[in-house]
Design an enzyme around this catalytic site. Structure first.
Site, PDB file in Angstrom:
ATOM      1  N   HIS A 154       0.857  -1.181   0.000  1.00 22.59           N
ATOM      2  CA  HIS A 154       0.000   0.000   0.000  1.00 22.59           C
ATOM      3  C   HIS A 154       0.897   1.236   0.000  1.00 22.59           C
ATOM      4  O   HIS A 154       2.118   1.132   0.162  1.00 22.59           O
ATOM      5  CB  HIS A 154      -0.932  -0.009   1.230  1.00 22.59           C
ATOM      6  CG  HIS A 154      -0.207   0.003   2.539  1.00 22.59           C
ATOM      7  ND1 HIS A 154      -0.200  -1.061   3.407  1.00 22.59           N
ATOM      8  CD2 HIS A 154       0.553   0.951   3.129  1.00 22.59           C
ATOM      9  CE1 HIS A 154       0.514  -0.765   4.468  1.00 22.59           C
ATOM     10  NE2 HIS A 154       0.996   0.444   4.321  1.00 22.59           N
TER      11      HIS A 154
HETATM   12  P1  TYD Z   1      -2.055  -4.108   7.769  1.00 25.26           P
HETATM   13  O1  TYD Z   1      -2.354  -2.759   7.195  1.00 25.26           O
HETATM   14  O2  TYD Z   1      -2.545  -5.297   7.031  1.00 25.26           O
HETATM   15  O3  TYD Z   1      -0.495  -4.248   8.054  1.00 25.26           O
HETATM   16  P2  TYD Z   1       0.736  -4.188   7.011  1.00 25.26           P
HETATM   17  O4  TYD Z   1       0.811  -2.803   6.502  1.00 25.26           O
HETATM   18  O5  TYD Z   1       1.926  -4.549   7.822  1.00 25.26           O
HETATM   19  O6  TYD Z   1       0.498  -5.205   5.932  1.00 25.26           O
HETATM   20  O7  TYD Z   1      -2.639  -4.129   9.268  1.00 25.26           O
HETATM   21  C1  TYD Z   1      -2.985  -5.318   9.926  1.00 25.26           C
HETATM   22  C2  TYD Z   1      -4.146  -5.036  10.871  1.00 25.26           C
HETATM   23  O8  TYD Z   1      -3.739  -4.180  11.926  1.00 25.26           O
HETATM   24  C3  TYD Z   1      -5.309  -4.367  10.181  1.00 25.26           C
HETATM   25  O9  TYD Z   1      -6.512  -4.948  10.685  1.00 25.26           O
HETATM   26  C4  TYD Z   1      -5.228  -2.942  10.628  1.00 25.26           C
HETATM   27  C5  TYD Z   1      -4.576  -3.043  11.980  1.00 25.26           C
HETATM   28  N1  TYD Z   1      -3.762  -1.894  12.355  1.00 25.26           N
HETATM   29  C6  TYD Z   1      -4.162  -1.090  13.405  1.00 25.26           C
HETATM   30  O10 TYD Z   1      -5.211  -1.312  14.044  1.00 25.26           O
HETATM   31  N2  TYD Z   1      -3.383  -0.032  13.772  1.00 25.26           N
HETATM   32  C7  TYD Z   1      -2.219   0.248  13.129  1.00 25.26           C
HETATM   33  O11 TYD Z   1      -1.526   1.230  13.509  1.00 25.26           O
HETATM   34  C8  TYD Z   1      -1.819  -0.593  12.017  1.00 25.26           C
HETATM   35  C9  TYD Z   1      -0.541  -0.301  11.259  1.00 25.26           C
HETATM   36  C10 TYD Z   1      -2.615  -1.649  11.666  1.00 25.26           C
END
Ligand code: TYD
Length: 146
Positions: free
Chosen positions: A52
């Site tokens: 992303h």
């Molecule tokens: P995700 O965006 O998939 O992580 P990455 O960028 O590492 O692939 O996030 C995983 C889960 O965690 C998703 O349900 C959103 C949650 N999350 C939060 O609640 N707070 C945060 O600060 C972050 C980064 C993720």
């Protein structure tokens, strides 16, 4: 906002006991107010995370244990991989940059300091949308140059 990906050598305080790194907000190393900290660990082998971009978020990534690779794609399509394999290496990411985190070692703990609270509206999760916004920003920049 301009895109920035900057590798940082984090200065440590060391003596016979070992090393310590201190980071403070609003300095050259952390040029933003830190509003959130999160870390990624216990990663399943072969996992690729991220995939992303962010609209306004600024982040400093540090692999405080183990190693992982961060791949950044700039709006002009340039891709660069950064291997974070020691706690004194930081990667500052600002602007609309498509990023993937991969090649995590078993013991990897990827620490992220972030400039904003979690906000799903700040995410660009569609690669096509990233390319569309990149094209608009490149056109805008060329226009400003003339
Ligand atoms: P995700 O965006 O998939 O992580 P990455 O960028 O590492 O692939 O996030 C995983 C889960 O965690 C998703 O349900 C959103 C949650 N999350 C939060 O609640 N707070 C945060 O600060 C972050 C980064 C993720």
């Amino acid at each position: 906002m301009n895109e920035v990906v900057k590798e940082l050598q984090l200065p440590w305080h060391g003596d016979e006991r070992g090393k310590l790194i201190a980071l403070e907000a609003l300095t050259d190393l952390v040029p933003f107010e830190v509003k959130r900290v999160y870390y990624i660990f216990d990663t399943t082998p072969g996992t690729v995370r991220g995939k992303h971009a962010h609209k306004v978020l600024k982040q400093l990534l540090i692999c405080v244990s183990g190693a992982c690779t961060i791949e950044c794609e700039m709006p002009d399509g340039t891709k660069t991989e950064y291997r974070l394999d020691w706690p004194d290496r930081g990667l500052l990411i600002e602007g609309i940059i498509w990023r993937q985190m991969k090649e995590f070692s078993k013991d990897a703990v990827l620490l992220v300091l972030a400039s904003e609270p979690y906000d799903e509206a700040d995410y660009i999760r569609s690669y096509n949308e990233f390319k569309r916004l990149s094209a608009i920003s490149l056109i805008g920049r060329r226009y400003e140059e003339h």
